[in-house]
Enzyme design. Structure first.
Site, PDB file in Angstrom:
ATOM      1  N   GLN A 160       0.883  -1.184   0.000  1.00 52.59           N
ATOM      2  CA  GLN A 160       0.000   0.000   0.000  1.00 52.59           C
ATOM      3  C   GLN A 160       0.910   1.219   0.000  1.00 52.59           C
ATOM      4  O   GLN A 160       1.596   1.473   0.986  1.00 52.59           O
ATOM      5  CB  GLN A 160      -0.911  -0.016   1.227  1.00 52.59           C
ATOM      6  CG  GLN A 160      -1.654   1.296   1.488  1.00 52.59           C
ATOM      7  CD  GLN A 160      -2.589   1.705   0.348  1.00 52.59           C
ATOM      8  OE1 GLN A 160      -3.246   0.870  -0.266  1.00 52.59           O
ATOM      9  NE2 GLN A 160      -2.630   2.993   0.043  1.00 52.59           N
ATOM     10  N   GLY A 289     -11.059   0.509   1.638  1.00 50.73           N
ATOM     11  CA  GLY A 289     -12.091  -0.046   0.781  1.00 50.73           C
ATOM     12  C   GLY A 289     -11.480  -0.366  -0.573  1.00 50.73           C
ATOM     13  O   GLY A 289     -11.609  -1.472  -1.096  1.00 50.73           O
ATOM     14  N   GLU A 292      -6.675   3.060  -5.816  1.00 51.28           N
ATOM     15  CA  GLU A 292      -6.755   3.268  -7.260  1.00 51.28           C
ATOM     16  C   GLU A 292      -5.456   2.982  -8.007  1.00 51.28           C
ATOM     17  O   GLU A 292      -5.074   3.746  -8.896  1.00 51.28           O
ATOM     18  CB  GLU A 292      -7.206   4.705  -7.519  1.00 51.28           C
ATOM     19  CG  GLU A 292      -6.212   5.816  -7.098  1.00 51.28           C
ATOM     20  CD  GLU A 292      -6.369   6.314  -5.665  1.00 51.28           C
ATOM     21  OE1 GLU A 292      -6.879   5.544  -4.832  1.00 51.28           O
ATOM     22  OE2 GLU A 292      -5.969   7.459  -5.381  1.00 51.28           O
ATOM     23  N   GLU A 317     -12.948   4.074  -7.449  1.00 45.92           N
ATOM     24  CA  GLU A 317     -11.542   3.799  -7.800  1.00 45.92           C
ATOM     25  C   GLU A 317     -11.321   3.962  -9.305  1.00 45.92           C
ATOM     26  O   GLU A 317     -10.275   4.450  -9.736  1.00 45.92           O
ATOM     27  CB  GLU A 317     -11.123   2.405  -7.324  1.00 45.92           C
ATOM     28  CG  GLU A 317     -11.321   2.133  -5.830  1.00 45.92           C
ATOM     29  CD  GLU A 317     -10.795   3.222  -4.891  1.00 45.92           C
ATOM     30  OE1 GLU A 317      -9.864   3.947  -5.276  1.00 45.92           O
ATOM     31  OE2 GLU A 317     -11.332   3.356  -3.772  1.00 45.92           O
ATOM     32  N   HIS A 320     -10.817   7.549 -10.258  1.00 48.14           N
ATOM     33  CA  HIS A 320      -9.444   8.023 -10.000  1.00 48.14           C
ATOM     34  C   HIS A 320      -8.539   7.875 -11.232  1.00 48.14           C
ATOM     35  O   HIS A 320      -7.483   8.507 -11.290  1.00 48.14           O
ATOM     36  CB  HIS A 320      -8.815   7.243  -8.848  1.00 48.14           C
ATOM     37  CG  HIS A 320      -9.080   7.797  -7.481  1.00 48.14           C
ATOM     38  ND1 HIS A 320      -8.780   9.095  -7.132  1.00 48.14           N
ATOM     39  CD2 HIS A 320      -9.577   7.211  -6.356  1.00 48.14           C
ATOM     40  CE1 HIS A 320      -9.098   9.277  -5.840  1.00 48.14           C
ATOM     41  NE2 HIS A 320      -9.586   8.159  -5.358  1.00 48.14           N
ATOM     42  N   TYR A 402     -13.307  14.405   0.816  1.00 42.55           N
ATOM     43  CA  TYR A 402     -14.246  13.609   0.035  1.00 42.55           C
ATOM     44  C   TYR A 402     -15.589  14.326  -0.163  1.00 42.55           C
ATOM     45  O   TYR A 402     -16.013  14.567  -1.285  1.00 42.55           O
ATOM     46  CB  TYR A 402     -14.504  12.264   0.738  1.00 42.55           C
ATOM     47  CG  TYR A 402     -13.325  11.312   0.658  1.00 42.55           C
ATOM     48  CD1 TYR A 402     -13.319  10.263  -0.252  1.00 42.55           C
ATOM     49  CD2 TYR A 402     -12.226  11.455   1.488  1.00 42.55           C
ATOM     50  CE1 TYR A 402     -12.257   9.375  -0.339  1.00 42.55           C
ATOM     51  CE2 TYR A 402     -11.157  10.577   1.412  1.00 42.55           C
ATOM     52  CZ  TYR A 402     -11.173   9.543   0.501  1.00 42.55           C
ATOM     53  OH  TYR A 402     -10.111   8.690   0.416  1.00 42.55           O
TER      54      TYR A 402
HETATM   55  N1  BES Z   1      -7.059   6.763  -2.511  1.00 41.90           N
HETATM   56  C1  BES Z   1      -8.024   6.352  -1.555  1.00 41.90           C
HETATM   57  C2  BES Z   1      -7.422   5.566  -0.431  1.00 41.90           C
HETATM   58  C3  BES Z   1      -6.371   6.290   0.397  1.00 41.90           C
HETATM   59  C4  BES Z   1      -6.514   7.625   0.728  1.00 41.90           C
HETATM   60  C5  BES Z   1      -5.264   5.622   0.839  1.00 41.90           C
HETATM   61  C6  BES Z   1      -5.532   8.270   1.479  1.00 41.90           C
HETATM   62  C7  BES Z   1      -4.299   6.260   1.587  1.00 41.90           C
HETATM   63  C8  BES Z   1      -4.435   7.599   1.900  1.00 41.90           C
HETATM   64  C9  BES Z   1      -9.157   5.550  -2.200  1.00 41.90           C
HETATM   65  O1  BES Z   1      -9.472   5.974  -3.480  1.00 41.90           O
HETATM   66  C10 BES Z   1     -10.381   5.765  -1.379  1.00 41.90           C
HETATM   67  O2  BES Z   1     -10.827   6.870  -1.322  1.00 41.90           O
HETATM   68  N2  BES Z   1     -10.910   4.711  -0.776  1.00 41.90           N
HETATM   69  C11 BES Z   1     -12.105   4.768   0.027  1.00 41.90           C
HETATM   70  C12 BES Z   1     -13.295   4.291  -0.735  1.00 41.90           C
HETATM   71  C13 BES Z   1     -14.156   5.330  -1.355  1.00 41.90           C
HETATM   72  C14 BES Z   1     -15.401   4.700  -1.945  1.00 41.90           C
HETATM   73  C15 BES Z   1     -14.493   6.505  -0.510  1.00 41.90           C
HETATM   74  C16 BES Z   1     -11.945   3.836   1.191  1.00 41.90           C
HETATM   75  O3  BES Z   1     -11.023   3.019   1.186  1.00 41.90           O
HETATM   76  O4  BES Z   1     -12.759   3.876   2.101  1.00 41.90           O
HETATM   77 ZN    ZN Z   2     -10.445   7.851  -3.454  1.00 44.12          ZN
END
Ligand code: BES
Ligand code: ZN
Length: 618
Positions: A160, A289, A292, A317, A320, A402
């Site tokens: 990750q 969750g 990307e 994803e 992104h 978000y």
């Molecule tokens: N890029 C993010 C995950 C992330 C953000 C990893 C910051 C590390 C640091 C990914 O695109 C994301 O936003 N995942 C969300 C799901 C989404 C549907 C809101 C999650 O994992 O909850």
């Molecule tokens: Zn995201």
């Protein structure tokens, strides 16, 4: 000096006044490459890496990656020093393209950023090859024993990278402000497949060696690797799913709309620029969750609900691939440019495929989360444009980026109309593809390409540089949710059985709204009644389960605790774990219980999650 002057200058400008940035100054700073990411110790502006090649062996016995990385840079350069980020790596030696040994040294270790890793080049050095291995402290890596996988027979590992973890498995200039291409050779044990955020194999190779290429330039946080007993199955001509064999069919069935999602996304904001789009469904320890990683989204198995009800995560994803991967936040202060745009895009994909009723439910749940979370955030964390100097960039992962980001874009859409909004976004992605961007550049672009043109005067500065939710935040209305909320009242005056018929056609999201709106003083008998009729404690839907468990903790509804324990031990997704452990830690009795469960669970979590829960339970 640790932090670049311009970062401080920027901060100065914005703390003085919310609307005093000058277009002139920002353009100058950007074109002079003065915008520095404060979360890298590297000299990525002075001597940027252009291409990296990884040559790594995956050693499951010792839980480490061993091999080399070669970095190429422009031959005509003004410096003989290549400075990289590294954290918890063991460096063996460094050579240049001719095989000549190069001297190197490490700066002081910083708990947040790791160590500055400086390599002295010869005048004629054209590249560097670093021989190294990872360690048990490498934060990006999760090593799973066979019993932590679905098949129980083979180990599994994945990385990750976001936000600043790539430096813990690759010594590199670890900043979103840089773009590189990469290639890799990965050697695995028998019966294992390696996949990356790159061109991928679709069958296991008997020689246990896999080659990869990522031809499009990407920021280093998007370099990703997963190795396990994987199998692939197509969804359509350019999409497909990787998973352990025992889960593959189920996963393909759940994600069967992913091909359509790519089509819809292209219709909205332009061509998909990454060739294939695949998803890998990982073991349950995956802390997010979804992630990307280009060409290959990494996803949690908790979206496999059996009824396709949680696929908006795939839309997210996928989105992104434009916002984040094509146009990338240049620093983690600008994280909302990645995530806010992506949530907006995600909901547009969901609307196109499943209708406005559906996407408005998602938007309203998002708004509720935002309102709930904002009270717990310090004012300086309520801004879209953050100042993460000295903080971990992952702490920017709040509903501000978000959901406030989403509602900002939706507010723009409300004012200019959908048609203008869409042609603006199409142009935005096109003009910035394979580039990085900071918030201030975006504002100038917005003014020049949308607002000035239509003579719109909006409170952009308030949205971006001030805390709270501005008064012109769009209001979302959902008739389906109003109905769900009214059934909460019905229930409080009758019983669960009387809801059966009226809820027969409910989606997951109506249930989520319903559970969220159960009154705080609901008693154990009422929860038992609901559980007997709807079996929430054993729901196959992870979102419903997590919310139900939260309510059960609040009301000390003991029948749910047996399954709560199983859930906490198995699932490593931080979004679920954090609120549950937090709620548990509010009462003495529950906290003792939580600590016992955590002892059994911690090994099943990735660093991202156990680091959060460690702090929470101290
Ligand atoms: N890029 C993010 C995950 C992330 C953000 C990893 C910051 C590390 C640091 C990914 O695109 C994301 O936003 N995942 C969300 C799901 C989404 C549907 C809101 C999650 O994992 O909850
Ligand atoms: Zn995201």
């Amino acid at each position: 000096m640790k932090y670049h002057l311009s970062t401080l200058v920027f901060l100065g400008i914005y703390t003085m006044s919310s609307c005093s940035y000058s277009e002139e100054n920002i353009k100058k700073e950007v074109s002079n490459h003065l915008i520095m990411d404060s979360h890298t110790l590297s000299n990525y502006k002075e001597l940027p890496i252009k291409h990296s090649h990884l040559d790594l062996e995956v050693d499951f016995e010792n839980k480490l990656l061993r091999g080399s990385v070669t970095h190429n840079f422009n031959e005509d350069r003004d410096t003989d020093l290549l400075i990289l980020d590294s954290k918890h790596l063991e460096i063996d030696s460094v050579k240049d393209h001719q095989g000549d040994h190069l001297n190197f040294e490490f700066g002081n270790f910083d708990e947040l950023l790791g160590s500055k890793f400086s390599i002295q080049l010869y005048k004629e050095s054209k590249s560097v090859t670093i021989f190294y291995k990872t360690t048990s402290k490498s934060e990006a890596l999760d090593w799973l024993m066979p019993n932590q996988t679905a098949g129980k027979r083979f180990p599994f590992m994945y990385t990750q990278g976001q936000s600043i973890f790539t430096r813990s498995w690759i010594p590199i200039q670890d900043t979103p402000g840089l773009r590189i291409t990469y290639s890799a050779n990965i050697k695995t044990p028998k019966n294992m497949m390696a996949v990356m955020s790159a061109s991928n194999p679709q069958v296991q190779h008997s020689e246990n060696s896999y080659n990869f290429e990522m031809k499009q330039p990407i920021p280093p946080y998007l370099i990703a690797l997963a190795v396990g007993n994987l199998q692939f199955k197509s969804v359509d001509y350019r999409t497909g799913v990787y998973a352990e064999p025992s889960m593959l069919d189920e996963c393909v069935d759940e994600l069967t709309d992913m091909g359509k999602m790519v089509d819809v996304a292209e219709n909205l904001y332009g061509k998909y620029d990454w060739d294939r789009y695949d998803v890998i469904v990982l073991p349950p320890s995956f802390p997010f969750g979804g992630m990307e990683n280009p060409r290959l989204t990494f996803a949690t198995p908790t979206i496999i609900a059996g009824d396709r009800s949680l696929v908006s995560l795939i839309a997210h994803e996928l989105a992104h691939s434009w916002s984040g991967n094509l146009v990338t936040n240049a620093t983690w202060n600008d994280f909302w440019l990645n995530e806010g745009f992506t949530v907006y895009f995600e909901r547009r994909i969901m609307e196109s495929l499943y209708g406005k009723d559906y996407s408005e439910m998602l938007a309203l749940l998002g708004y509720q989360d935002l309102v709930e979370e904002i009270n717990d955030l310090e004012p300086d964390m309520q801004l879209l444009r953050l100042n993460m100097l000295g903080k971990h960039p992952d702490d920017a992962m709040t509903d501000i980026a978000y959901e406030k980001g989403y509602f900002f874009l939706r507010m723009l859409e409300d004012h200019v109309g959908r048609e203008k909004m869409d042609s603006f976004l199409l142009r935005y992605f096109n003009d910035h593809k394979f580039k990085t961007i900071i918030t201030e550049e975006f504002i100038i672009y917005l003014e020049n390409n949308l607002l000035n043109e239509y003579n719109e005067k909006l409170n952009i500065n308030e949205w971006i540089f001030e805390p709270g939710i501005p008064a012109n935040c769009p209001k979302v209305k959902s008739v389906r949710f109003e109905n769900a909320a009214s059934l909460v009242d019905d229930f409080m005056f009758s019983d669960a059985r009387s809801l059966k018929e009226k809820t027969a056609n409910w989606s997951t999201h109506e249930w989520l709204h319903f559970i969220k709106h159960l009154p705080n003083n609901i008693n154990v008998d009422q929860l038992r009644d609901l559980d007997n009729v709807f079996n929430f404690s054993h729901s196959g839907n992870s979102e419903i389960l997590a919310l139900w468990f939260l309510q059960s903790i609040k009301s000390d509804y003991q029948p749910a605790f047996e399954n709560l324990e199983i859930f906490l031990i198995k699932i490593g997704r931080r979004k679920f774990l954090q609120p549950l452990y937090l709620e548990l830690s509010k009462s003495k009795k529950h906290k003792i219980w939580a600590k016992e469960v955590y002892k059994k669970a911690r090994d099943n979590y990735h660093y991202v999650s156990f680091n959060t829960i460690d702090k929470l339970l101290n």
